[in-house]
Write a protein that holds these residues in place. Sequence first.
Motif, short mmCIF file in Angstrom:
data_model
loop_
_atom_site.label_atom_id
_atom_site.label_comp_id
_atom_site.label_asym_id
_atom_site.label_seq_id
_atom_site.Cartn_x
_atom_site.Cartn_y
_atom_site.Cartn_z
N ALA A 89 0.84 -1.20 0.00
CA ALA A 89 0.00 0.00 0.00
C ALA A 89 0.87 1.25 0.00
CB ALA A 89 -0.93 -0.02 1.21
N ALA A 90 1.95 1.19 0.80
CA ALA A 90 2.86 2.34 0.86
C ALA A 90 3.49 2.58 -0.51
CB ALA A 90 3.94 2.09 1.91
N ARG A 91 3.91 1.49 -1.15
CA ARG A 91 4.53 1.62 -2.49
C ARG A 91 3.57 2.27 -3.47
NH1 ARG A 91 7.06 -3.47 -1.61
NH2 ARG A 91 5.42 -4.64 -2.63
N MET A 92 2.34 1.74 -3.48
CA MET A 92 1.39 2.25 -4.45
C MET A 92 1.20 3.77 -4.28
SD MET A 92 0.58 -0.22 -6.44
CE MET A 92 2.05 -1.18 -6.22
N PHE A 95 4.52 5.51 -5.46
CA PHE A 95 4.74 5.44 -6.90
C PHE A 95 3.75 6.32 -7.67
CE2 PHE A 95 6.49 0.82 -6.39
CZ PHE A 95 7.68 1.36 -5.87
N GLU A 96 2.52 6.36 -7.17
CA GLU A 96 1.53 7.18 -7.86
C GLU A 96 1.91 8.66 -7.78
OE1 GLU A 96 -2.49 6.58 -6.58
OE2 GLU A 96 -3.27 8.10 -7.96
N LYS A 97 2.31 9.04 -6.58
CA LYS A 97 2.70 10.44 -6.37
C LYS A 97 3.92 10.78 -7.25
CE LYS A 97 2.88 14.40 -4.18
NZ LYS A 97 1.83 15.39 -4.25
N ALA A 98 4.88 9.86 -7.29
CA ALA A 98 6.10 10.11 -8.06
C ALA A 98 5.78 10.22 -9.55
CB ALA A 98 7.13 9.00 -7.82
N SER A 99 4.85 9.39 -10.03
CA SER A 99 4.47 9.45 -11.44
C SER A 99 3.80 10.78 -11.75
CB SER A 99 3.52 8.31 -11.78
OG SER A 99 4.25 7.16 -12.13
N LYS A 100 2.92 11.20 -10.84
CA LYS A 100 2.19 12.44 -11.05
C LYS A 100 3.17 13.62 -11.09
CE LYS A 100 -2.03 12.27 -9.45
NZ LYS A 100 -2.94 12.08 -8.31
N ALA A 101 4.14 13.58 -10.17
CA ALA A 101 5.10 14.69 -10.08
C ALA A 101 6.19 14.56 -11.13
CB ALA A 101 5.71 14.71 -8.68
N LYS A 102 6.20 13.42 -11.87
CA LYS A 102 7.26 13.14 -12.84
C LYS A 102 8.64 13.32 -12.21
CE LYS A 102 4.30 14.17 -16.74
NZ LYS A 102 3.48 13.01 -16.44
N ALA A 103 8.77 12.79 -11.03
CA ALA A 103 10.02 12.94 -10.28
C ALA A 103 11.12 12.09 -10.93
CB ALA A 103 9.82 12.50 -8.84
N VAL A 116 4.53 12.18 0.81
CA VAL A 116 3.68 11.01 1.11
C VAL A 116 3.75 10.65 2.59
CG1 VAL A 116 3.28 8.55 0.67
CG2 VAL A 116 3.81 10.08 -1.23
N SER A 117 4.94 10.76 3.17
CA SER A 117 5.06 10.41 4.59
C SER A 117 4.23 11.36 5.44
CB SER A 117 6.53 10.40 5.03
OG SER A 117 7.02 11.72 5.11
N GLU A 125 11.78 8.31 7.66
CA GLU A 125 12.61 7.12 7.82
C GLU A 125 11.76 5.86 7.80
OE1 GLU A 125 12.87 9.73 10.16
OE2 GLU A 125 14.33 10.55 8.72
N SER A 126 10.63 5.92 8.54
CA SER A 126 9.85 4.69 8.63
C SER A 126 9.18 4.38 7.29
CB SER A 126 8.86 4.75 9.79
OG SER A 126 7.60 5.14 9.36
N LEU A 127 8.85 5.40 6.52
CA LEU A 127 8.30 5.15 5.18
C LEU A 127 9.35 4.50 4.29
CD1 LEU A 127 6.00 5.45 3.10
CD2 LEU A 127 6.97 7.66 2.47
N GLU A 128 10.56 5.02 4.33
CA GLU A 128 11.63 4.45 3.50
C GLU A 128 11.93 3.02 3.90
OE1 GLU A 128 14.65 7.53 3.98
OE2 GLU A 128 14.47 7.98 1.84
N LYS A 129 11.83 2.76 5.20
CA LYS A 129 12.11 1.41 5.70
C LYS A 129 11.01 0.44 5.26
CE LYS A 129 12.96 -0.98 9.99
NZ LYS A 129 11.98 -1.11 11.06
N THR A 130 9.77 0.92 5.29
CA THR A 130 8.63 0.08 4.92
C THR A 130 8.62 -0.29 3.44
OG1 THR A 130 7.23 1.00 6.63
CG2 THR A 130 6.10 0.04 4.75
N LEU A 131 9.00 0.68 2.64
CA LEU A 131 8.73 0.65 1.19
C LEU A 131 9.09 -0.67 0.51
CD1 LEU A 131 7.32 2.82 -0.31
CD2 LEU A 131 9.52 3.78 -0.99
N PHE A 132 10.26 -1.22 0.83
CA PHE A 132 10.68 -2.46 0.16
C PHE A 132 10.85 -3.61 1.16
CE2 PHE A 132 11.71 0.85 -2.81
CZ PHE A 132 11.39 0.30 -4.04
#
Lengths: 528, 483
Positions: A89-92, A95-103, A116-117, A125-132
């Motif tokens: 869920a965190a990834r989705m 990734f959606e935000k990054a696509s929208k922002a064309k980061a 997003v965090s 930090e905890s978001l980055e840790k969760t992501l993968f």
Amino acid sequence: MLPSNLLRAKIAGGKIRPAYVNVDPETVALAERIIGAFREGRGRKKGELLERLKEVENEGNDFKLVRGMSALLERRCVFEVDSATNPMAARMAVFEKASKAKATSVDETKAVLRSVSAKLGVSLESLEKTLFSDLEDELITRDFEPLSAELLIRQYNLSLTQTLLFKSLRVEFSASGNWKNIFREVKRQGLIYSVEKQDAGYRVSLDGPLSLFKFTERYGTSIAKVLPQIVTSEKWSVKAEILARSRGGRVYAFETNNKEVEGLLLSGAEERVHASGKQAGAFDSTVEERFARSFLVSYGSLGWALRREPEPLVAGTHVLIPDFSFEKHALKVYLEVVGFWTPEYLQRKLSKLKSIEGVDMIIAADESLACSRLERLKGKAEVIYYKKDVPLKPIVEHLKERESSILREQADRIEKDSIILSGDVVSLEDLARERDASLESISLALQDFRPGGYARAGNLFISEEKLKEMDEKLSKVEKLTEALAIIESSGVREEEASKVLDVLGYISVWEGMEIDKVRISKPSLRSN
Amino acid sequence: MQPTYLSYDKGSILVRSEAKVPYSVWDVRVGAFRAPAFYYSEIVEFLNKSDLSAIKDGVEDLPPCPELKCRSVEMRAYQRRALGSWDKAGRRGVIVLPTGAGKTVIGMKAIELVNQPAIVIVPTLDLLEQWRRRVQEELGIEVGAYGGGENVIKAVTVCTYDSAYLRAGELGNRFGLLIFDEVHHLPAESFRQIAEMFTAPCRMGLTATYERDDMLHLELPRLIGGVVYRLKPEDLAGRYLSDYTIERVNVELTSEEKEEYRKNYSVFANYLEKNRIWLRSPLDFQRFIMRTSRDPQARQALLARNRAISIAFNSQAKVDRLEEILRSHPEDRILIFTQHNDLVYRISRRFLLPFITHTTNKDERYEVLKGFREGKFRAIVTSKVLDEGIDVPEASLGVIVSGTGSSREFVQRLGRLLRKSEGKERARLIELVSSETSETRTSSRRRRGGKSGTQKQATGAFPGEESGAPEEDYPTDDQVGQR
């Protein structure tokens, strides 16, 4: 069993043989290092464990050996995702935000993570840790059930043998025992076998339906699964044809036996004992189990001893492996529960049955699993059809019928004239024991037996003198407890004592609930 | 005279008759004649013609089946011709059409035509989902599935090759029509048995890449019938398929990478030279691999080679170049292909792009593909799992960051981009290749067989189709168990 690419085998003189490792100091040290890596890996990332194992590999150790042992140990681990929130869920969201922002640049992606965090209300930090955190390398080793280096080595050797058998076209084996489990596995794997009597034992060959048309290693994996059961037997030997595709499809012989690999292989029984709790698992509630349970609940009182998985019955080149036996009065009735079947299969089973004499077997066939629309085999009393559960009634009826006919038979064989009673008290049990007959058949045979000088009380014959003597003593007491004591002192068992009172014409007079206050009296005497 | 009994037994037909029937062998183990299941219709035909005895045929066990009727889909002219020639060929055979030409439609129309329980065998879980969705929508029925933990049988069932191989013994008599999607997988030694263990008289194969490097496609006529219809991409380009261009972009390794690459590669090269080993063909390489299990030095050499390749494949310079591509194509829908999962995750982390690898679960795959189609995600990073079959018509730009030298893989990857979609003018495929490394050869190999001039701005040519024999790559670390 190991992944095929971890097979280590040696070929020489047309023969192939797994490259077994010995329980020697060098191998034990290696096994201990690997076990140690897993032990220390507890609570850490799987990636770190894999790194450690790679180091062991790079120290000049045989990489296939290291990976093989590691594969066995990995099955004793519990790996978990180390994250409070759902990584996907965190990834989705990210990734959606990054696509929208064309980061694309590092700064831009960092900004996405930050936003997003904030939105999810977690720290960066905890978001980055969760992501993968659900990727293999990121999993945490929650638990590991260790085992000794020696057991690991022997389990490895067994697995290696199984892995070699993956490529087997057919296998021949013999065993001194454990047939029940061996054939159970053979059956479970859907293999075809034929049995040949040889000297002291049997020689069984295993392959599958399609082995007839082509050399196929299709059944290799199934054959490999039978191996642990074979090697559990005290004495055994195995002979296999192994197809080596990498060598242009050449076939090599593999042969071994219990003597040759003594102490090298883990037996199936040992494997189960040492399996981690995770692997042992719970038994399914099968048709067979449900049947056993309800039989014991409803008909346990009938006195049939129900045994699961009795010994196999050898019929010519085949064996029958019944699921249950019912035993009573030297009578044995077998029950086999058949799942998937065809009329041919049943027919074959019945003709096998006919070829073994004196075996009484009921076959229960699942109607819903009939894999053919041919009409069912009619007029075969031995076959019971069922849906979902094996019905108790027809089986109990069959048992009762068999029981009464065998009792009748036995009773008929008892010659009443030959029975001469001696002593004051003779029980039916004694008579049955003398004649090696069942109590039921003796009592059936002696239903109307009235020998001179004796009276019958329940299951007893008592001499008339003895009865007279007891009667005299009894006339002097009033209490039931005293009366029973007198009778029992003459060698009559407690449960028969009241029958003697009946025979002598006494009745008990109850004046309340306490046994102490019960009196005996003889109405016939009074009326005289 | 006793009737002849036919029944199905785990991939074979048991025949209880007084005389032997064709293709059968006496099986002493069971006391009956036995024949491979795929001769079922021939055996029945023989028995009917010879009129020997009554036949009790209990072979097929078809699940209940409604009328199978497509709702609305219309076939294009060439699709109609393809289906027609398959029908005329006795409802057996292979249809070869370029990717994007609508093979699923032909499959569904074949199901409608045969109107009997059908099974579709597919190589991946993504394709399983795709077929299921399409059939469910078009035929308006619930579709069964075997694979990815599911096993539900329905009148139309989709199944992976792996599950079909494992369960052919129990599924083999349940269908009247057998469709193999991406049929070039079928001739593999184990998968071949699927065709042999099924009784279905009607058989269809679908593929864009019929020929195999190992020539095993010669098995297909025996298993399901030969090629009954074939079109090349240029027959359809422009009208039915997107035009496309292929570009190779050379990237320089960073100086440390260059150093590492040279160091490792020379270990490998020196070993070969010292031992006078020449690697000219996949077979030579196979022999070398076998040598590594005996000779520790050979193994060191192999590991060094793999490290070198990994440096070239995974170069930081490629990631930097990918950043430029992403920046300069803000409106494109992009598929990024790599050889290994490690790089997939690295790119995903770096650019926050969704990924699909073989370990990605069904739900996530579905979410990612749906998000991509709907425009929620502008790119997907993937290793090999998306190579085949999956429909993403919106994809307009493909980037091959790394891959094997297989031209089949290349053709399939390109195929992902060729489906027409609104607003898509022309598809582009960009290959990133580390210059001065062995990867340049890998790249040439995968594109060999294409028309000359495919190197840059070549339009309409379709690599791999001309030579007819796609080239497999030498095994890299997969085969030698590198993690």
